[in-house]
Design a protein around this motif. Structure first.
Motif, mmCIF file in Angstrom:
data_model
loop_
_atom_site.group_PDB
_atom_site.id
_atom_site.type_symbol
_atom_site.label_atom_id
_atom_site.label_comp_id
_atom_site.label_asym_id
_atom_site.label_seq_id
_atom_site.Cartn_x
_atom_site.Cartn_y
_atom_site.Cartn_z
ATOM 1 N N CYS A 157 0.861 -1.249 -0.130
ATOM 2 C CA CYS A 157 -0.065 0.010 -0.072
ATOM 3 C C CYS A 157 0.755 1.382 0.033
ATOM 4 O O CYS A 157 0.597 2.282 -0.948
ATOM 5 C CB CYS A 157 -0.806 -0.063 1.171
ATOM 6 N N GLU A 158 1.757 1.356 0.862
ATOM 7 C CA GLU A 158 2.795 2.265 0.899
ATOM 8 C C GLU A 158 3.450 2.817 -0.686
ATOM 9 O O GLU A 158 3.392 3.908 -1.086
ATOM 10 C CB GLU A 158 3.858 2.305 2.083
ATOM 11 N N LEU A 159 4.078 1.608 -1.089
ATOM 12 C CA LEU A 159 4.563 1.835 -2.244
ATOM 13 C C LEU A 159 3.687 2.081 -3.465
ATOM 14 O O LEU A 159 4.276 2.919 -4.415
ATOM 15 C CB LEU A 159 5.754 0.747 -2.702
ATOM 16 N N ALA A 160 2.515 1.563 -3.489
ATOM 17 C CA ALA A 160 1.579 1.867 -4.306
ATOM 18 C C ALA A 160 1.091 3.287 -4.433
ATOM 19 O O ALA A 160 1.178 4.179 -5.390
ATOM 20 C CB ALA A 160 0.256 0.976 -4.252
ATOM 21 N N GLU A 161 0.758 3.810 -3.158
ATOM 22 C CA GLU A 161 0.545 5.365 -2.977
ATOM 23 C C GLU A 161 1.828 6.306 -3.478
ATOM 24 O O GLU A 161 1.724 7.112 -4.263
ATOM 25 C CB GLU A 161 0.295 5.669 -1.627
ATOM 26 N N ALA A 162 2.913 5.989 -2.809
ATOM 27 C CA ALA A 162 4.196 6.793 -3.217
ATOM 28 C C ALA A 162 4.420 6.928 -4.745
ATOM 29 O O ALA A 162 4.618 8.148 -5.562
ATOM 30 C CB ALA A 162 5.360 6.132 -2.726
ATOM 31 N N HIS A 163 4.385 5.781 -5.349
ATOM 32 C CA HIS A 163 4.591 5.702 -7.035
ATOM 33 C C HIS A 163 3.678 6.380 -7.687
ATOM 34 O O HIS A 163 3.593 6.817 -8.628
ATOM 35 C CB HIS A 163 4.901 4.445 -7.527
ATOM 36 N N ARG A 164 2.263 6.185 -7.320
ATOM 37 C CA ARG A 164 0.958 6.836 -8.000
ATOM 38 C C ARG A 164 1.234 8.164 -7.756
ATOM 39 O O ARG A 164 0.850 9.062 -8.854
ATOM 40 C CB ARG A 164 -0.262 6.111 -7.591
ATOM 41 N N ASN A 165 1.460 8.795 -6.519
ATOM 42 C CA ASN A 165 1.769 10.228 -6.425
ATOM 43 C C ASN A 165 2.819 10.808 -7.352
ATOM 44 O O ASN A 165 2.486 12.105 -7.496
ATOM 45 C CB ASN A 165 1.783 10.456 -5.014
ATOM 46 N N LEU A 166 3.877 10.059 -7.699
ATOM 47 C CA LEU A 166 4.829 10.406 -8.201
ATOM 48 C C LEU A 166 4.862 10.370 -9.930
ATOM 49 O O LEU A 166 5.716 10.543 -10.592
ATOM 50 C CB LEU A 166 6.196 9.742 -7.868
ATOM 51 N N GLY A 167 3.436 9.871 -10.248
ATOM 52 C CA GLY A 167 3.081 10.013 -11.589
ATOM 53 C C GLY A 167 3.031 8.621 -12.325
ATOM 54 O O GLY A 167 2.504 8.498 -13.584
ATOM 55 N N ALA A 168 3.337 7.465 -11.716
ATOM 56 C CA ALA A 168 3.418 6.040 -12.359
ATOM 57 C C ALA A 168 1.925 5.706 -12.193
ATOM 58 O O ALA A 168 1.079 6.068 -11.316
ATOM 59 C CB ALA A 168 4.055 5.353 -11.733
ATOM 60 N N ASP A 169 1.554 5.021 -13.183
ATOM 61 C CA ASP A 169 0.381 4.034 -13.033
ATOM 62 C C ASP A 169 0.662 2.839 -12.121
ATOM 63 O O ASP A 169 1.624 2.185 -12.384
ATOM 64 C CB ASP A 169 0.082 3.475 -14.583
ATOM 65 N N VAL A 170 -0.252 2.393 -11.367
ATOM 66 C CA VAL A 170 -0.022 1.410 -10.537
ATOM 67 C C VAL A 170 -1.177 0.429 -10.398
ATOM 68 O O VAL A 170 -2.509 0.971 -10.303
ATOM 69 C CB VAL A 170 0.141 2.003 -8.934
ATOM 70 N N THR A 171 -1.133 -0.895 -10.182
ATOM 71 C CA THR A 171 -2.231 -1.804 -10.048
ATOM 72 C C THR A 171 -1.695 -2.509 -9.142
ATOM 73 O O THR A 171 -0.471 -3.238 -9.030
ATOM 74 C CB THR A 171 -2.091 -2.718 -11.361
ATOM 75 N N LEU A 172 -2.488 -2.937 -8.134
ATOM 76 C CA LEU A 172 -2.014 -3.547 -6.706
ATOM 77 C C LEU A 172 -2.990 -4.731 -6.808
ATOM 78 O O LEU A 172 -4.103 -4.843 -6.645
ATOM 79 C CB LEU A 172 -2.219 -2.744 -5.537
ATOM 80 N N ILE A 173 -2.291 -5.976 -6.805
ATOM 81 C CA ILE A 173 -2.930 -7.296 -6.609
ATOM 82 C C ILE A 173 -2.908 -8.038 -5.450
ATOM 83 O O ILE A 173 -1.822 -8.142 -4.779
ATOM 84 C CB ILE A 173 -2.514 -8.094 -7.836
ATOM 85 N N GLU A 174 -4.097 -8.389 -4.647
ATOM 86 C CA GLU A 174 -4.157 -8.940 -3.398
ATOM 87 C C GLU A 174 -4.673 -10.158 -3.335
ATOM 88 O O GLU A 174 -6.115 -10.223 -3.800
ATOM 89 C CB GLU A 174 -4.582 -7.800 -2.343
ATOM 90 N N ALA A 175 -4.505 -11.301 -2.974
ATOM 91 C CA ALA A 175 -5.179 -12.404 -3.038
ATOM 92 C C ALA A 175 -6.337 -12.534 -2.001
ATOM 93 O O ALA A 175 -7.419 -13.150 -2.290
ATOM 94 C CB ALA A 175 -4.287 -13.706 -2.530
ATOM 95 N N ALA A 176 -6.192 -11.790 -0.926
ATOM 96 C CA ALA A 176 -7.494 -11.619 -0.015
ATOM 97 C C ALA A 176 -8.116 -10.315 -0.046
ATOM 98 O O ALA A 176 -8.777 -9.938 -1.043
ATOM 99 C CB ALA A 176 -7.132 -12.148 1.601
ATOM 100 N N ARG A 177 -8.216 -9.502 1.102
ATOM 101 C CA ARG A 177 -8.627 -8.238 0.975
ATOM 102 C C ARG A 177 -7.329 -7.163 1.365
ATOM 103 O O ARG A 177 -6.274 -7.618 2.120
ATOM 104 C CB ARG A 177 -9.799 -8.114 1.987
ATOM 105 N N LEU A 178 -7.395 -5.898 0.959
ATOM 106 C CA LEU A 178 -6.404 -5.120 1.353
ATOM 107 C C LEU A 178 -6.196 -4.993 2.706
ATOM 108 O O LEU A 178 -7.376 -4.984 3.490
ATOM 109 C CB LEU A 178 -6.789 -3.689 0.732
ATOM 110 N N LEU A 179 -4.918 -4.971 3.219
ATOM 111 C CA LEU A 179 -4.377 -4.790 4.796
ATOM 112 C C LEU A 179 -5.535 -5.983 5.563
ATOM 113 O O LEU A 179 -5.957 -5.365 6.484
ATOM 114 C CB LEU A 179 -4.765 -3.294 5.061
ATOM 115 N N GLY A 180 -5.513 -7.074 5.072
ATOM 116 C CA GLY A 180 -6.487 -8.159 5.602
ATOM 117 C C GLY A 180 -6.272 -8.206 7.302
ATOM 118 O O GLY A 180 -7.269 -8.764 7.996
ATOM 119 N N ASN A 181 -4.950 -7.925 7.884
ATOM 120 C CA ASN A 181 -4.749 -7.886 9.257
ATOM 121 C C ASN A 181 -5.164 -6.678 9.970
ATOM 122 O O ASN A 181 -5.132 -6.832 11.327
ATOM 123 C CB ASN A 181 -3.279 -8.125 9.612
ATOM 124 N N GLU A 182 -5.789 -5.820 9.335
ATOM 125 C CA GLU A 182 -6.242 -4.375 10.049
ATOM 126 C C GLU A 182 -7.931 -4.552 10.269
ATOM 127 O O GLU A 182 -8.541 -5.342 9.396
ATOM 128 C CB GLU A 182 -5.833 -3.198 9.194
#
Length: 485
Positions: free
Chosen positions: A194-219
């Motif tokens: 999540c952190e590196l997805a946000e950082a690179h998207r904010n810096l202008g990269a296209d970002v696709t994040l794939i998660e087998a369960a749910r985002l931040l499943g331990n939270e």
């Protein structure tokens, strides 16, 4: 000062020490610095970079690149304050230089030179147990009263077909990029992903994040939803409940075959980041020779962080459990009390905070709501207060988020979750509350500066008494007393 790096062909030199530390990351360095300054003789082995994962590949560079991304995002959203700014121009080479400069600024504190000046004997080599009381490496044979294994962890590489022959990045290599990825594919929706997805998207990269369960499943599910909405709003493509079946590609082009809801789809990108968990660094240590039990999760330790070899401790990531720099530092204090002062010391992980440093941040300490409800049922009271009811949050237009505090009816605090601006700082109050067993009334009655985000926690704590204070019974008492003038 010159580091001990003799020719490997020479006969091993014998060294005796009070403590031998294996691993120069945050935990190992804390043990070494603390022990030597208290009068113990210390030998430290480090086969890689001093400072370990946190300084070189983890906490420090990730927060530095997040800060760069937040600067770009601030420029894009300045219009909400009536300030017009041109669209930010991101020079990714300079972003890389910024990250390296931050690391370089901290390096001297963790350097070989500093630790040798403190009196630590530093050996830059792999350390391997040859028996229960002896470690060898770099042309030296070390016998010590106590050993501390603090070798940390590395990115876990999942068994995905084709991954071994395709180019991919981990947290150890992504910060080497000097050019922005056109389209970054991230496998793993935990804090790192999540952190590196946000950082690179904010810096202008296209970002696709794939998660087998749910985002931040331990939270906490509600808190994770706030972050999910944020990532989508900034343009991150999320694929949850999606399993990567195969990877193919060459330098500059990567294709993932992904299964979601029983259907196959291809996802194309320029770069692939694998952020699917961590594995303990135990290879090459010769643990069997030392009689040290271990498994896939790491080295087995008791509550005092001792291994099955009672002369050997294991701390931080390599000991399994919570994998945070601050936990490794905490473990170091336990080991120093036990090894140097022979004091009974046990690690208590009931009040360890954790933070995902996106914007908004997500922080937690103690029991999650679902954990507290499973343990305490109807005795549980959940106190909640939204950021949008806070004046400072409104002034700064950071109203997304909330605090959730888990308590018992007697006022005991079991846990706290905060998602929102500066959640990582705000969680510290609740860490102390839980660690020191402070009741909710102490927080509710405290005086908090206005206007600050800290008021959110006070308002949540105060809501513990709302039902009682504004009940029909209290109304009757007030009217009765008013009759006497």
């Amino acid at each position: 000062m010159k580091t001990d790096t003799p020719d490997r062909q020479t006969i091993e030199q014998d060294i005796s020490a009070d403590i031998c530390v294996i691993g120069g990351g945050s935990g190992g360095l804390s043990v070494a610095a603390g022990a030597v300054q208290m009068g113990a003789s210390v030998v430290l082995f480090e086969r890689g970079l001093m400072g370990g994962d946190c300084l070189n590949y983890g906490c420090v560079p990730s927060k530095a690149i997040l800060a760069a991304g937040h600067a770009a995002a601030t420029a894009r959203t300045a219009g909400r304050f009536g300030v017009s700014l041109p669209a930010p121009e991101v020079d990714f080479g300079k972003v890389h230089a910024h990250v390296r400069d931050v690391i370089a600024g901290i390096e001297p504190h963790d350097s070989v030179e500093r630790f040798e000046e403190l009196g630590v004997r530093v050996i830059q080599a792999q350390a391997t147990f040859s028996d229960a009381r002896t470690v060898s490496g770099g042309g030296f044979r070390v016998r010590a009263r106590r050993f501390v294994i603090a070798t940390g962890s590395s990115a876990m590489i999942p068994p995905i077909a084709g991954l071994d022959s395709a180019p991919y990045l981990t947290n150890e290599t992504i910060f080497d990029l000097t050019e922005r990825p056109d389209h970054l594919l991230i496998v793993g929706g935990g804090p790192i992903g999540c952190e590196l997805a946000e950082a690179h998207r904010n810096l202008g990269a296209d970002v696709t994040l794939i998660e087998a369960a749910r985002l931040l499943g331990n939270e906490d599910e509600e808190a994770a939803e706030v972050l999910r909405v944020h990532l989508k709003e900034i343009g991150v493509s999320l694929l949850e409940g999606a399993v990567v079946k195969e990877v193919a590609g060459s330098e500059g082009t990567v294709q993932l075959s992904v299964e979601k809801d029983g259907k196959q789809q291809n996802v194309d990108g320029s770069h692939l980041l694998v952020a699917a968990g961590r594995s303990p660094n135990i290879s090459g240590l010769g643990l069997e020779a030392a009689g040290i039990k271990h498994g896939r999760a790491g080295i087995e330790v008791d509550a005092g962080l001792k291994t099955s070899n009672r002369k050997v401790y294991a701390i931080g990531d390599v000991a399994g459990g919570l994998q945070f720099t601050h936990v490794a530092g905490y473990h170091a204090s336990i080991v120093i009390r036990s090894a140097l002062f022979r004091m009974p010391a046990k690690a208590d992980h009931s009040a360890v905070p954790r933070v995902t440093y996106t914007d908004p941040e997500l922080a937690h300490v103690g029991l999650l709501e679902r954990e507290a409800r499973a343990q305490h049922g109807e005795k549980l009271r959940v106190l909640k207060w939204p950021y949008q009811e806070n004046d400072r949050a409104r002034a700064e237009r950071v109203t997304d988020g909330f605090i959730k505090v888990m308590t018992l009816k007697n006022g005991k605090v079991l846990g706290a979750t905060i998602v929102g601006k500066n959640a990582g700082d705000l969680i510290q109050t609740w860490t102390m509350v839980i660690a020191q067993k402070i009741k909710i009334g102490a927080v509710a009655s405290s005086i908090v500066a206005y206007p600050t985000l800290g008021e959110i926690g006070k308002r949540a704590a105060g809501s513990f008494y709302t039902e009682t204070l504004f009940s029909p019974r209290i109304r009757k008492i007030v009217r009765f007393l008013a009759a006497f003038g």
